[in-house]
Design an enzyme around this catalytic site. Structure first.
Site, PDB file in Angstrom:
ATOM      1  N   TYR A  10     -14.603 -43.118 -33.152  1.00  0.00           N
ATOM      2  CA  TYR A  10     -15.036 -43.815 -34.369  1.00  0.00           C
ATOM      3  C   TYR A  10     -14.082 -44.984 -34.651  1.00  0.00           C
ATOM      4  CZ  TYR A  10     -16.054 -44.527 -39.307  1.00  0.00           C
ATOM      5  OH  TYR A  10     -16.375 -45.078 -40.515  1.00  0.00           O
ATOM      6  N   ARG A  35      -3.848 -30.213 -56.835  1.00  0.00           N
ATOM      7  CA  ARG A  35      -3.599 -30.857 -55.532  1.00  0.00           C
ATOM      8  C   ARG A  35      -3.375 -29.773 -54.486  1.00  0.00           C
ATOM      9  NH1 ARG A  35       1.334 -32.217 -54.661  1.00  0.00           N
ATOM     10  NH2 ARG A  35       1.642 -33.369 -56.602  1.00  0.00           N
ATOM     11  N   ASP A  61     -13.455 -34.105 -33.162  1.00  0.00           N
ATOM     12  CA  ASP A  61     -14.228 -34.651 -34.277  1.00  0.00           C
ATOM     13  C   ASP A  61     -15.675 -34.221 -34.043  1.00  0.00           C
ATOM     14  OD1 ASP A  61     -15.792 -36.237 -35.977  1.00  0.00           O
ATOM     15  OD2 ASP A  61     -14.396 -37.922 -35.896  1.00  0.00           O
ATOM     16  N   LYS A 113     -21.436 -37.515 -43.574  1.00  0.00           N
ATOM     17  CA  LYS A 113     -22.620 -37.699 -42.741  1.00  0.00           C
ATOM     18  C   LYS A 113     -23.569 -36.499 -42.902  1.00  0.00           C
ATOM     19  CE  LYS A 113     -20.096 -41.227 -41.698  1.00  0.00           C
ATOM     20  NZ  LYS A 113     -19.197 -41.276 -40.550  1.00  0.00           N
TER      21      LYS A 113
HETATM   22  C1  PLP Z   1     -17.827 -41.756 -40.432  1.00  0.00           C
HETATM   23  C2  PLP Z   1     -16.989 -41.112 -39.409  1.00  0.00           C
HETATM   24  C3  PLP Z   1     -15.614 -40.882 -39.642  1.00  0.00           C
HETATM   25  C4  PLP Z   1     -14.924 -41.331 -40.902  1.00  0.00           C
HETATM   26  O1  PLP Z   1     -15.345 -40.597 -42.000  1.00  0.00           O
HETATM   27  P1  PLP Z   1     -15.371 -41.170 -43.526  1.00  0.00           P
HETATM   28  O2  PLP Z   1     -15.936 -40.039 -44.288  1.00  0.00           O
HETATM   29  O3  PLP Z   1     -16.239 -42.398 -43.499  1.00  0.00           O
HETATM   30  O4  PLP Z   1     -13.969 -41.492 -43.883  1.00  0.00           O
HETATM   31  C5  PLP Z   1     -14.902 -40.235 -38.652  1.00  0.00           C
HETATM   32  N1  PLP Z   1     -15.472 -39.845 -37.504  1.00  0.00           N
HETATM   33  C6  PLP Z   1     -16.782 -40.061 -37.242  1.00  0.00           C
HETATM   34  C7  PLP Z   1     -17.362 -39.608 -35.958  1.00  0.00           C
HETATM   35  C8  PLP Z   1     -17.576 -40.709 -38.181  1.00  0.00           C
HETATM   36  O5  PLP Z   1     -18.880 -40.933 -37.909  1.00  0.00           O
END
Ligand code: PLP
Length: 378
Positions: free
Chosen positions: A98, A46, A170, A195
């Protein structure tokens, strides 16, 4: 080292002991100690795991930060960053962050006393107006989903510096291949590595990169205390995906430009949102701070019925949430990701019923265009 080389040779590559060119998957929970309190860098997985560490070093280098951390999802990463704040602190967010981030902040983290404002961060004045004595951070997404709104990272970083605020970005949509917020003054970068970084629709993961030792200690303390870590198998899979990020982003860029040109020629399509279009609001700022435009496009096909028809009839676009994969994906935000927002509020935001969002993948672009056209004119 240039970006494409860094993707292959950055971080920790291979295994010194055996010469293996791929980092081993350390499928292990605990580590033998030489004496009480005498370990060889790892005590418990962890806290730290060598496979995860190799990934953390890689993303740290790709974003030009001080230290990286890998979590079990983008949301786990964002949660950990928000957990470094205290009861009563206030954070300013981009209004169309998001949906999962909005839900986390407004339905979960709020219960622990973190206060939040959601403002249109594409205009600095809105951020300035929202700053209070309690404000501790600004959390920005650029480009946003689904309208690809742009926030000026340099400008916001100067504002954050002036008010002594932590600036969080982000960077999921642009990836470190096209945009590096830390170079522009951000303190923390977060990614949904699910992504583009993973890129193959086969792993859910989140990454954080911080620009100072203090922030590294703060984030690691939460990571180790709350435990939302990424496992060794997924860490390995993500490194494998990242190796081809450059070539994927270049190809996606070319495909997307081509697809936007094609959309422009269709009388049925209006309001194309794509930061690579000169007329796109914020395009100039985006060109200044990013090296590419990404593979996300939103556009209007006229009505919810038409959008439904297109989605039912496409063959090469997969009807799915998510984005950034090798396969092209298509969705209707008003009926899917943004369905929980009241219709009037959606209209205010520009999310019409006929708005279609696509994430362009790596198929032959001629097939994608033919496919879209037959679905549109069926
Ligand atoms: C998908 C996404 C998230 C969340 O990520 P997960 O891996 O699905 O938990 C956060 N920010 C953006 C811009 C996203 O497209």
């Amino acid at each position: 080292m240039r970006k494409k080389t860094q993707l292959i040779h950055g971080g920790i590559t291979g295994d010194e002991k055996t010469g293996a060119v791929s980092v081993p998957i350390y499928q292990v929970s605990t580590y033998a100690q030489d004496g009480v309190g005498q370990h060889r860098g790892y005590e418990y997985s962890r806290t730290g795991n060598p496979t995860r560490f190799a990934l953390e070093e890689l993303i740290k280098e790709l974003e030009g930060g001080h230290r990286g951390f890998a979590f079990g999802s983008g949301m786990a990463a964002i949660t950990a960053v928000l957990m470094t704040f205290n009861h009563g602190d206030h954070v300013i967010f981009t209004d169309d962050v998001y949906g999962g981030t909005y839900r986390l902040v407004s339905k979960v983290i709020n219960r622990f006393g973190l206060e939040a404002s959601f403002v249109d961060t594409s205009d600095r004045k809105n951020i300035e107006a929202a700053i209070t004595e309690k404000t501790k951070a600004i959390f920005v997404e650029t480009p946003t989903n689904p309208l690809l709104k742009i926030t000026d990272l340099k400008e916001v970083s100067l504002l954050a510096e002036k008010h002594d605020l932590t600036f969080v970005v982000d960077n999921t949509f642009s990836t470190p291949y096209w945009q590096n917020p830390i170079d522009l003054g951000a303190d923390i970068v977060v990614h949904s590595a699910t992504k583009y970084l993973g890129g193959h629709s086969d792993v859910v993961a989140g990454l954080v990169v911080v620009n100072s030792e203090q922030l590294a200690e703060d984030v690691h303390f939460v990571l180790n205390s709350s435990g939302g870590i990424l496992g060794p198998q997924d860490s390995w899979l993500l490194m494998r995906g990242i190796k081809t990020l450059g070539i994927r982003m270049e190809e996606i860029e070319a495909n997307t430009r081509n697809f936007v040109e094609f959309l422009t020629s269709l009388p049925e399509v209006s309001n194309i949102y794509y930061p690579g279009l000169e007329e796109h609001k914020g395009s100039e700022v985006h060109q200044k701070q990013a090296r590419g435009n990404g593979g996300m496009i939103s556009f209007d096909v006229g009505s919810g019925e038409k959008a439904d028809q297109v989605l039912r009839n496409v063959r090469y676009f997969t009807l799915a949430e998510s984005l950034g994969a090798v396969e092209s994906l298509i969705s209707v935000p008003a009926m899917m990701t943004h369905a929980s927002i009241p219709k009037e509020r959606r209209a205010d935001l520009g999310i019409t019923d006929g708005l279609v969002r696509v994430s362009i993948g790596l198929e032959d672009i001629e097939d994608l265009k033919e496919d879209f056209l037959q679905a549109l004119r069926k």
